[in-house]
Design a protein around this motif. Sequence first.
Motif, PDB file in Angstrom:
ATOM      1  N   UNK A 108       6.174  -5.041  -7.458  1.00 28.08           N
ATOM      2  CA  UNK A 108       6.252  -5.741  -8.749  1.00 28.08           C
ATOM      3  C   UNK A 108       5.832  -7.197  -8.596  1.00 28.08           C
ATOM      4  N   UNK A 109       6.272  -7.806  -7.496  1.00 27.63           N
ATOM      5  CA  UNK A 109       6.034  -9.244  -7.315  1.00 27.63           C
ATOM      6  C   UNK A 109       4.603  -9.558  -6.886  1.00 27.63           C
ATOM      7  N   UNK A 110       3.994  -8.657  -6.095  1.00 31.82           N
ATOM      8  CA  UNK A 110       2.709  -9.008  -5.495  1.00 31.82           C
ATOM      9  C   UNK A 110       1.556  -8.119  -5.941  1.00 31.82           C
ATOM     10  N   UNK A 111       1.748  -6.787  -5.967  1.00 32.97           N
ATOM     11  CA  UNK A 111       0.619  -5.902  -6.275  1.00 32.97           C
ATOM     12  C   UNK A 111       0.169  -6.036  -7.724  1.00 32.97           C
ATOM     13  N   UNK A 112       1.095  -6.284  -8.656  1.00 32.60           N
ATOM     14  CA  UNK A 112       0.728  -6.400 -10.066  1.00 32.60           C
ATOM     15  C   UNK A 112      -0.082  -7.654 -10.362  1.00 32.60           C
ATOM     16  N   UNK A 113      -0.064  -8.598  -9.426  1.00 34.94           N
ATOM     17  CA  UNK A 113      -0.777  -9.856  -9.644  1.00 34.94           C
ATOM     18  C   UNK A 113      -2.262  -9.735  -9.288  1.00 34.94           C
ATOM     19  N   UNK A 114      -2.637  -8.595  -8.710  1.00 37.72           N
ATOM     20  CA  UNK A 114      -4.021  -8.448  -8.235  1.00 37.72           C
ATOM     21  C   UNK A 114      -4.733  -7.314  -8.961  1.00 37.72           C
ATOM     22  N   UNK A 127      17.092   3.758   1.689  1.00 42.59           N
ATOM     23  CA  UNK A 127      17.383   3.349   0.318  1.00 42.59           C
ATOM     24  C   UNK A 127      17.083   1.881   0.072  1.00 42.59           C
ATOM     25  N   UNK A 128      17.526   1.016   0.981  1.00 37.84           N
ATOM     26  CA  UNK A 128      17.319  -0.420   0.773  1.00 37.84           C
ATOM     27  C   UNK A 128      15.851  -0.803   0.907  1.00 37.84           C
ATOM     28  N   UNK A 129      15.117  -0.125   1.806  1.00 39.76           N
ATOM     29  CA  UNK A 129      13.698  -0.425   1.956  1.00 39.76           C
ATOM     30  C   UNK A 129      12.894   0.116   0.777  1.00 39.76           C
ATOM     31  N   UNK A 130      13.288   1.255   0.223  1.00 44.10           N
ATOM     32  CA  UNK A 130      12.606   1.755  -0.966  1.00 44.10           C
ATOM     33  C   UNK A 130      12.780   0.787  -2.126  1.00 44.10           C
ATOM     34  N   UNK A 131      13.985   0.268  -2.282  1.00 42.51           N
ATOM     35  CA  UNK A 131      14.240  -0.725  -3.321  1.00 42.51           C
ATOM     36  C   UNK A 131      13.418  -1.992  -3.053  1.00 42.51           C
ATOM     37  N   UNK A 132      13.409  -2.424  -1.805  1.00 43.98           N
ATOM     38  CA  UNK A 132      12.642  -3.607  -1.452  1.00 43.98           C
ATOM     39  C   UNK A 132      11.153  -3.411  -1.663  1.00 43.98           C
ATOM     40  N   UNK A 133      10.663  -2.206  -1.363  1.00 45.59           N
ATOM     41  CA  UNK A 133       9.241  -1.904  -1.543  1.00 45.59           C
ATOM     42  C   UNK A 133       8.837  -1.979  -3.014  1.00 45.59           C
ATOM     43  N   UNK A 134       9.616  -1.366  -3.896  1.00 43.92           N
ATOM     44  CA  UNK A 134       9.292  -1.390  -5.319  1.00 43.92           C
ATOM     45  C   UNK A 134       9.315  -2.820  -5.861  1.00 43.92           C
ATOM     46  N   UNK A 135      10.289  -3.591  -5.432  1.00 39.31           N
ATOM     47  CA  UNK A 135      10.363  -4.976  -5.878  1.00 39.31           C
ATOM     48  C   UNK A 135       9.185  -5.779  -5.333  1.00 39.31           C
ATOM     49  N   UNK A 136       8.802  -5.492  -4.084  1.00 36.62           N
ATOM     50  CA  UNK A 136       7.647  -6.168  -3.479  1.00 36.62           C
ATOM     51  C   UNK A 136       6.381  -5.864  -4.292  1.00 36.62           C
ATOM     52  N   UNK A 193       0.804  -1.217   0.000  1.00 37.79           N
ATOM     53  CA  UNK A 193       0.000   0.000   0.000  1.00 37.79           C
ATOM     54  C   UNK A 193       0.839   1.270   0.000  1.00 37.79           C
ATOM     55  N   UNK A 194       1.976   1.246   0.678  1.00 37.82           N
ATOM     56  CA  UNK A 194       2.844   2.420   0.735  1.00 37.82           C
ATOM     57  C   UNK A 194       4.208   1.990   1.237  1.00 37.82           C
ATOM     58  N   UNK A 195       5.213   2.853   1.022  1.00 35.80           N
ATOM     59  CA  UNK A 195       6.556   2.548   1.516  1.00 35.80           C
ATOM     60  C   UNK A 195       6.558   2.433   3.039  1.00 35.80           C
TER      61      UNK A 195
END
Length: 394
Positions: A388-394, A377-386, A23-25
Amino acid sequence: MKTPRPAARLEPLEQLRNLKMARSAHAYVRGSTVQFYEWLQSQSGRRLPSGPPVWICGDCHAGNLGPTGDSKGRIDIHIRDLDQTVIGNPVHDLVRLGLSLATAARGSDLPGVATARMLEEMMVGYEQAFKNDHDEEPQRPAQVKAGMRSAVQRTWKHLAQERIEDMRPTIPLGKHFWALSKTERSAIKTLCATDEIHDLVTSLKGRSGSDNVELLDSAYWVKGCSSLGLKRYAVLLGVGDDDDQELCLLDIKEAVAAAAPRTVRAGMPRDNGKRVVEGARHLSPGLGNRMLATRMLDHGFFIRELLPQDMKLELDQLSETEAMRAASYLASVVGTAHARQMDLSTRAAWIRELQTNRSNTLDAPSWLWSSVVHLVGSHEQGYLEHCRRYALQN
């Protein structure tokens, strides 16, 4: 809404947790505790100063602080979620809070300099807690005052509408509450017949130890984010006579091994439910004294009655001034929880340590700034990847 069978809960709970984190960073930071602990074990994390071993929250993000009531009816802002509490390094709570506040600032579209100022104010508030007479209240920022006003005004009616959707003495199954298995229902019935539960719910102000306690309903509770997938139950009790029965909502939550790093050879209860309760009594005594550890279904649990005043503090759309004030105040709450566990000489030595390693351009320890910058920085990268992996599937 059709709820899943008890044996088929895990997959929908995992899907729900992934969607919540997308939902958000800031939501991702709240739900990705393991990523934070992994960083603490990295070379950068191991370079943090080592503070005096005390009970720490272990997952000290802003959403885990908020108004709580005690058994006497008093309300204040405390650490309110202690699943990860351990005897550990207080620096870990500071870095976790700094990451949470920095992410909230980004979510409010504040400039980068606001994050630097928030970390400065965070240290001011934290250090001031070690110097204050604890009868002296720190000044609450506007959003915290608003949260406190809401907490003071809340009644069982508000809690019922929020948690169980109506005032009837049942828990309606649906989005938030799912059906129990026969084994779960039997275990909860046995638990609620114990003297320990009776003593817990009759200890609150206005109740008597002679009051009757009746189990009215129970359900599996779909609640939280990082804890989704653990066993968690809502139990509705009636306290008192049928003619004048007061409703009581218990939160029964599975206690699992803490992922937060702990001090080597620290003297903590081995039972995870008892560890959570013991940590709560040191960090947030008013809340901890309303909690109980038990075993059920071959798992450890901790239990508390949810009061209308127990609320999550929301920091949405902060101005730069509000962000700085919130950072100072919330850090003072954490500082007070740490300081009450230290004697005067330990407090003084700890503050001296915190006041070193500061530059001419930032009145906060360099290790705090560099840690938060790296983690954001690392959490922003992790959030965007998350996403891509999960939100786009719904």
